[in-house]
Design a protein around this motif. Structure first.
Motif, mmCIF file in Angstrom:
data_model
loop_
_atom_site.group_PDB
_atom_site.id
_atom_site.type_symbol
_atom_site.label_atom_id
_atom_site.label_comp_id
_atom_site.label_asym_id
_atom_site.label_seq_id
_atom_site.Cartn_x
_atom_site.Cartn_y
_atom_site.Cartn_z
ATOM 1 N N TYR A 538 0.835 -1.204 0.000
ATOM 2 C CA TYR A 538 0.000 0.000 0.000
ATOM 3 C C TYR A 538 0.871 1.256 0.000
ATOM 4 C CZ TYR A 538 -4.487 -2.357 0.616
ATOM 5 O OH TYR A 538 -5.619 -3.097 0.418
ATOM 6 N N ARG A 540 3.801 1.566 -1.329
ATOM 7 C CA ARG A 540 4.358 1.727 -2.669
ATOM 8 C C ARG A 540 3.308 2.314 -3.613
ATOM 9 N NH1 ARG A 540 5.319 -1.588 -6.842
ATOM 10 N NH2 ARG A 540 4.330 -3.355 -5.850
ATOM 11 N N VAL A 541 2.069 1.808 -3.512
ATOM 12 C CA VAL A 541 1.002 2.315 -4.377
ATOM 13 C C VAL A 541 0.736 3.781 -4.074
ATOM 14 C CG1 VAL A 541 -1.445 2.121 -4.930
ATOM 15 C CG2 VAL A 541 -0.055 0.063 -4.702
ATOM 16 N N ALA A 544 3.260 5.850 -5.597
ATOM 17 C CA ALA A 544 3.149 5.879 -7.058
ATOM 18 C C ALA A 544 2.023 6.791 -7.532
ATOM 19 C CB ALA A 544 2.933 4.454 -7.588
ATOM 20 N N VAL A 545 0.899 6.823 -6.801
ATOM 21 C CA VAL A 545 -0.227 7.619 -7.294
ATOM 22 C C VAL A 545 -0.191 9.056 -6.791
ATOM 23 C CG1 VAL A 545 -1.737 5.615 -7.545
ATOM 24 C CG2 VAL A 545 -1.842 6.982 -5.464
ATOM 25 N N ALA A 546 0.761 9.385 -5.914
ATOM 26 C CA ALA A 546 0.830 10.763 -5.419
ATOM 27 C C ALA A 546 1.146 11.701 -6.583
ATOM 28 C CB ALA A 546 1.901 10.874 -4.342
ATOM 29 N N LEU A 547 0.469 12.834 -6.614
ATOM 30 C CA LEU A 547 0.768 13.835 -7.644
ATOM 31 C C LEU A 547 2.190 14.320 -7.434
ATOM 32 C CD1 LEU A 547 -2.494 15.957 -7.503
ATOM 33 C CD2 LEU A 547 -1.849 14.312 -9.253
ATOM 34 N N HIS A 548 2.909 14.544 -8.542
ATOM 35 C CA HIS A 548 4.231 15.145 -8.369
ATOM 36 C C HIS A 548 4.374 16.265 -9.387
ATOM 37 C CE1 HIS A 548 5.394 12.603 -11.756
ATOM 38 N NE2 HIS A 548 4.811 11.623 -11.119
ATOM 39 N N GLU A 581 3.830 6.705 -16.314
ATOM 40 C CA GLU A 581 2.456 7.058 -16.681
ATOM 41 C C GLU A 581 2.044 8.242 -15.826
ATOM 42 O OE1 GLU A 581 0.663 2.844 -18.029
ATOM 43 O OE2 GLU A 581 1.135 3.073 -15.916
ATOM 44 N N ALA A 582 2.550 9.415 -16.163
ATOM 45 C CA ALA A 582 2.431 10.528 -15.233
ATOM 46 C C ALA A 582 1.859 11.777 -15.885
ATOM 47 C CB ALA A 582 3.795 10.824 -14.619
ATOM 48 N N LEU B 600 -8.293 12.606 -6.422
ATOM 49 C CA LEU B 600 -7.472 13.411 -7.323
ATOM 50 C C LEU B 600 -6.005 13.039 -7.163
ATOM 51 C CD1 LEU B 600 -9.202 16.899 -7.296
ATOM 52 C CD2 LEU B 600 -9.010 15.269 -9.150
ATOM 53 N N ASP B 601 -5.724 11.748 -7.336
ATOM 54 C CA ASP B 601 -4.338 11.318 -7.309
ATOM 55 C C ASP B 601 -3.833 11.206 -8.745
ATOM 56 O OD1 ASP B 601 -5.634 9.111 -8.234
ATOM 57 O OD2 ASP B 601 -5.359 7.923 -6.433
ATOM 58 N N LEU B 602 -2.629 10.671 -8.914
ATOM 59 C CA LEU B 602 -2.047 10.666 -10.244
ATOM 60 C C LEU B 602 -2.866 9.810 -11.214
ATOM 61 C CD1 LEU B 602 0.217 11.856 -11.843
ATOM 62 C CD2 LEU B 602 1.690 9.978 -11.144
ATOM 63 N N ALA B 603 -3.388 8.686 -10.715
ATOM 64 C CA ALA B 603 -4.188 7.813 -11.585
ATOM 65 C C ALA B 603 -5.441 8.540 -12.050
ATOM 66 C CB ALA B 603 -4.546 6.523 -10.840
ATOM 67 N N ARG B 606 -4.580 11.457 -14.408
ATOM 68 C CA ARG B 606 -4.202 10.984 -15.728
ATOM 69 C C ARG B 606 -5.447 10.649 -16.544
ATOM 70 N NH1 ARG B 606 -2.105 5.868 -17.336
ATOM 71 N NH2 ARG B 606 -1.211 6.277 -19.385
ATOM 72 N N HIS B 694 -6.824 -4.565 -3.760
ATOM 73 C CA HIS B 694 -7.476 -3.425 -4.425
ATOM 74 C C HIS B 694 -8.928 -3.779 -4.712
ATOM 75 C CE1 HIS B 694 -3.712 -1.242 -4.767
ATOM 76 N NE2 HIS B 694 -3.165 -2.442 -4.856
ATOM 77 N N PHE B 718 -2.888 2.214 -14.851
ATOM 78 C CA PHE B 718 -1.838 2.882 -14.094
ATOM 79 C C PHE B 718 -1.056 1.778 -13.403
ATOM 80 C CE2 PHE B 718 0.102 5.080 -10.604
ATOM 81 C CZ PHE B 718 0.498 6.266 -11.187
ATOM 82 N N VAL B 720 1.568 0.056 -11.043
ATOM 83 C CA VAL B 720 2.330 0.345 -9.819
ATOM 84 C C VAL B 720 3.276 -0.811 -9.538
ATOM 85 C CG1 VAL B 720 0.658 1.852 -8.770
ATOM 86 C CG2 VAL B 720 0.482 -0.601 -8.402
#
Lengths: 720, 720
Positions: A538, A540-541, A544-548, A581-582, B600-603, B606, B694, B718, B720
């Motif tokens: 979790y 790691r996920v 990965a999905v955090a906005l950057h 995939e960003a 509103l995360d990266l996934a 996107r 998930h 997306f 991960v």
């Protein structure tokens, strides 16, 4: 449900949003008037007949100037498909109407109600604990049984010590101090997980042992039911499952009755037994001569002690439920705990005393309690009442586990140590998934052990005392850190309780290692491994999905730099890496639409029309077994007008899916920065049994394309 | 693979194509330069390292000015995923390298090779036919066995008649006249299906009976193997499955050996037996006295006749395989058939004669043929040779079914009576799916009957003689229609053969009805029902996907008319109908993009960026349990900049999928003419065991949206 964003994430979100303002395309295009009314309010016009389904959404205008929303009425939960509707209706019949989140109510319990409800688990243990102890001692023959009073006395002392320990926990954790919370608060993550593992073993075995023991109480009275032990137990678990999925509230009076009945029955049994014994000058009835199957050893006595300690399982229930008491909560909870421990000791000691006086010996067809009841009451009404009360309190004890097990799973899931599904409240506001897991696990254990209590005892003792030990150890650290008034006394009590619990745990673990305790220990180790891996996944996920904020830099760059980036991306892809995939803004998405077409029929043509209507570059693909077949297809394509670029892929070995996937991946490798949208026409048949008649190329392609990066799969259904 | 379009469809295709020329948007947009090179030729530039996967596609330039294509090299068939690769490698080890379509070769067989290869099935029947007959007669005790010669004589006559019949078929169908072809050519669709049903039962039972009988030959010699009958049979089926999936060619010499060995063995057995009998003046050895368990009745004799008739199963093989002979094919095939029937009669009659002379009685532990061999050869080398040859020819007979069964399924699939997968040649050029179905069916039958021959005989006789009857009846009609030279004679022979086959079929069906024949009859009826439904389904699908020229009318219409159409569509949708999914040009596709966003995360971002980049109206959806949660999400949305319209759907019962689906359907009902593209962000995890962590909302939404019309589902993965 919605995760809260931290300051950093909010800042990034604002910056990403500002980039959207700057995109060079026409933002009006994707903000232009919608062809539908999303609030469903103005359509259909007044006077027209509203189709049934629209009635299921209620447009609502929240107070305080918030924008309008639609609320799903109850019927909007009903699936449209026939199997879905049937499933929904079955669920409604079994579980009742769904409940809104606002229906959660917090009941408060008076002490006289809390006592029976929360002590059912502990007091019912008297139905199997003494018997488990005697069953070990009897292996040493008549001589072995002579060790029963000293072992019982040790257990009583243990009850006192653990009871006093939990009084400290109640004071320190007025909001509820389950072993998992106390251990992870004070000792850290892994000890917390150890406690959780112990607790979960405890709850599963509480269900299995309580049901096995409850059915034993019934079969002692009605021996003809013995062959049906396993199916009866399965039915009881099914009833508990359904009842708890319904979210049965703890209806005070109803749940109080069995406990009081059991207390009355056992006290009456002891009183009558003592009166009879007084009549013969308290001379014990001689036991029948028993041949020893094992020599009397320290090990045997220790095993008996560990087994007998299961008489105190459930003693922690009150410390979990402090907030359910009327104010002052912790004070009332402590008083109730004291009463409970007093009752537990009285019932336990009384039972053991009667066993000594009546010369009762455990046997496989009748429980010890039933034998005692026969001696005291004969076979009349009081005997039946005793057995019924025993069965009822054991059922209630099993039900207690249904409240606690899903809550532990919820806490684990909240801390990312368990799958997220255990966070979810079902439509009856119960933690449905945890309830289902508990039922399944208890049913497996129950059936695997043939509905017998005895072989479950070693596993039970290990789980329970592991949780006790971790909890008490946590309290010791708690007092040491806090060092408030009375901390020395509290620390001393908790240390004593913890030490004794640890001794029982170690005793049970060692003496019963081969008898099943190794399963419990292995399960705990596996549990910690798995829960730690889950947390890792979790984390790691989430990363990965955090906005950057990478998008911020892009618009300032020149086209040349962009091309340079592409080259870098190509180089990276050749080195085996793939583009992240960003994309965070529409401008970053570069399209190529790929349409595999098998035939120029309506389904294929519709997919091509859909692809072309997206106004992006389109490439059509056709797989042929050889060049002649490819040329046949090209002829049709030319006849149609050759409107889109077409690539023929020859597959001499007649495979379709794998060559297509590999070809699409090679397109991706050419330009890893481009998002490939693969548009798959898919024939959707009306009935599932028609599926075997179609080749599912679309579904197989979708599955095969899933692991590939930056490949978006679009299914254009065609219903026949 | 590619269906051929008829004149009408070609005309429609041309007209649809002309509409594409006329679309009002900018066709340049979707015809503009592709960002990739579809031929994979110019990329990567010379000197750069080509990534491994590119090597798997070979750009080819076909002769005759055809456009270039890419050809998948062998490695392009290898899936990229690890399980896929493992599966591929296992297949390659078991089955060998894939074969190109051009590798199909047509071997021609000389008569001396064709005879053993094609007659294995028929001649091997001597191993179980006589025994099956005797097993019925012995129920009537010693007296029952006396009916053996007349029943055998009738069967010999039947063999002659059917043999002569098939001589006619060979002349009429020089390209191969299987029962299905002959019956459907001459009698129509349903009789053809009846024949196919009979044939397929025949082939499944040929495998099961031949293997059972072959193993009985082995266990007669080595009785200690009896308990392993079922596993050995399973292993034999597995070997036949793997061998046939490999596409083993009929290697003449190898396949000829067992047949000749069997012929030699049986002739030697008969010769030695006759010599011995001559020594005692042809006095039969008296049989041990047998008590009758049934009275001798017409029914018993008829049952024995029906069972014994299985000795001629496989007699049709040569008529199926006429094109495999050297020219003049039909003449050589006829000659071979005559030899075969002669051999069959000789072997059958010889066996029956020896049974009479040696006084052999069937028993459950040793086959009749093994008993005869013991009498003639003792226990020496010749005995072992006989048993080995018997087992080998039976195995070869089972293998024959593996050639024929998939071919019947192929013919059925070609006529749309069976699923399309049976049309497909596997990568070893075998009809893999048919081979797998046959193996599975034979294995089920074999295991269900415990590897015993006897209970399978009634089913076998019903299937075989049903196919014979339909085939001969078809030939009668054929001759009647043709009325060429000799037609009367041919018609007479076929009529006789057909009549006798029908009598056996009816006899078997009636006398063995309760003994299992009812299963075969029920299976045939079910088969016809299912195959007719399959044809109906394919016809419906073909009609649905056919292009139709509705698009032609649209551009001439005014905008007003278009609006009128929309209103009509709305009215139609309110009346419960839905707009046909029949867009044939990009202009006809009207878009609304719907994006369910959980966070509103990266996934999620996107998916929104992808949606906006399609330059179509976008509506974002968010499901919240209550208005406060919805407002929390809206706050984030506003912080981001409120770039897209957002609709909050409140789901007070906490369900997500069903309310979303119902909401999307209500959007569709508002405007049935608009194509809704639902864009689902989907987290793709690296390992399958992470999936449990998930919630699969995307997959569940995709499944739930599938049955809805005009809803395109796009998955934005997306990883991960």
């Amino acid at each position: 449900m919605l995760p809260t964003l931290d300051e950093e994430q909010l800042r990034v979100l604002r910056r990403v949003g500002r980039e959207w303002d700057r995109v060079s395309g026409d933002p009006g295009l994707w903000r232009r008037a919608l062809p539908v009314d999303p609030d469903l309010g103005s359509y259909p016009a007044p006077g027209e007949i509203r189709p049934a389904r629209f009635g299921r959404f209620v447009p609502i205008t929240p107070p305080g100037g918030r924008p309008p929303a639609v609320e799903a009425a109850g019927e909007a939960e009903i699936p449209a498909s026939l199997p879905g509707r049937v499933g929904y209706n079955v669920r409604r019949v079994v579980l009742g109407a769904p409940l809104k989140s606002t229906a959660i109510a917090h009941e408060r319990m008076r002490k006289l109600v809390a006592l029976p409800v929360l002590s059912a688990d502990a007091l019912s243990s008297v139905a199997y604990g003494p018997e488990a102890m005697l069953a070990i001692l009897v292996l040493g023959g008549t001589a072995g049984l002579r060790y029963s009073p000293p072992v019982a006395a040790t257990i009583v002392f243990l009850m006192l010590a653990v009871g006093v320990s939990y009084r400290q926990t109640i004071r320190a954790y007025p909001h509820g101090g389950g072993s998992y919370i106390v251990a992870s608060d004070n000792l850290g993550r892994v000890p917390g997980l150890v406690a959780a593992a112990g607790l979960m073993t405890d709850y599963i075995l509480t269900v299995a042992v309580s049901i096995a023991s409850g059915i034993a109480a019934i079969t002692s009275a009605v021996p003809s039911l013995v062959p049906d032990t396993v199916p009866i137990g399965g039915a009881v678990i099914a009833v508990l499952l359904a009842g708890n999925l319904r979210g049965v509230r703890q209806a005070g009076a109803l749940f109080a009755a069995p406990t009081y009945a059991f207390i009355i029955a056992v006290f009456a049994l002891v009183a009558v037994g003592l009166y009879d014994a007084a009549g013969r000058g308290f001379h014990p009835t001689p036991t029948p001569h028993l041949t020893a199957t094992e020599g009397i050893s320290v090990l045997l006595v220790l095993r008996a002690f560990a087994s007998g300690s299961t008489a105190m399982t459930g003693i922690e229930a009150i410390s979990n439920a402090v907030p359910a008491f009327t104010p002052v909560e912790w004070r009332n909870a402590r008083t109730t705990l004291t009463w409970m421990v007093g009752l537990l000791i009285a019932l336990f000691a009384g039972t053991i005393a009667m066993v000594q006086l009546d010369g009762v010996v455990p046997n496989t067809t009748e429980t010890v309690l039933s034998q005692l009841a026969h001696r005291s009451f004969g076979t009349g009404l009081m005997y039946v009442f005793t057995q019924a009360a025993t069965a009822a309190i054991l059922l209630l004890a099993a039900n207690t586990a249904y409240n606690d097990f899903p809550r532990v799973l919820f806490l684990l899931a909240r801390d990312h140590h368990a799958p997220r599904i255990f966070l979810r409240l079902g439509d009856r506001l119960a933690f449905s998934n945890g309830i289902i897991v508990l039922s399944a696990a208890a049913a497996v254990v129950y059936v695997a052990f043939g509905g017998k209590t005895e072989p479950l005892i070693p596993l039970f003792a290990v789980g329970v005392f592991l949780a006790f030990t971790m909890s008490q150890a946590g309290m010791v650290v708690h007092w040491w850190r806090l060092r408030d008034r009375h901390w020395r006394k509290s620390l001393f009590f908790n240390a004593t309780g913890g030490l004794l619990s640890a001794i029982v745990f170690i005793t049970a673990g060692i003496t019963k290692f081969t008898a099943g305790a190794w399963v419990a220990i292995l399960a705990v180790a596996l549990f910690i491994l798995v829960t730690m891996r889950i947390r890792h996944h979790y984390a790691r996920v989430a990363k990965a999905v955090a906005l950057h904020p990478h998008a911020i830099e892009v618009p300032q760059q020149t086209l040349a730099l962009r091309i340079g980036e592409q080259q870098a991306a190509r180089a990276a892809s050749q080195a085996g890496e793939s583009e992240a995939e960003a994309e965070e803004t529409p401008e970053e998405v570069q399209h190529l639409v790929v349409v595999p077409v098998a035939a120029l029929d309506l389904a294929g043509m519709r997919a091509l029309a859909y692809a072309a209507s997206l106004q992006q570059p389109v490439l059509a693909l056709h797989v042929s077994p050889d060049e002649d077949e490819a040329e046949r297809f090209r002829a049709y394509w030319r006849l149609w007008g050759d409107h889109l670029p077409l690539e023929a892929i020859l597959s001499p070995y007649r495979a379709i899916v794998v060559p297509l996937v590999n070809y699409i991946e090679s397109l991706h490798r050419q330009r890893p920065d481009v998002t490939l949208t693969v548009i798959l026409p898919e024939i959707v048949v009306r009935h599932w049994w028609h599926r075997v008649l179609h080749n599912h190329i679309a579904a197989r392609l979708r599955r095969a394309l899933r692991p590939l990066p930056k490949i978006v799969v679009t299914t254009v259904p065609f219903h026949v």
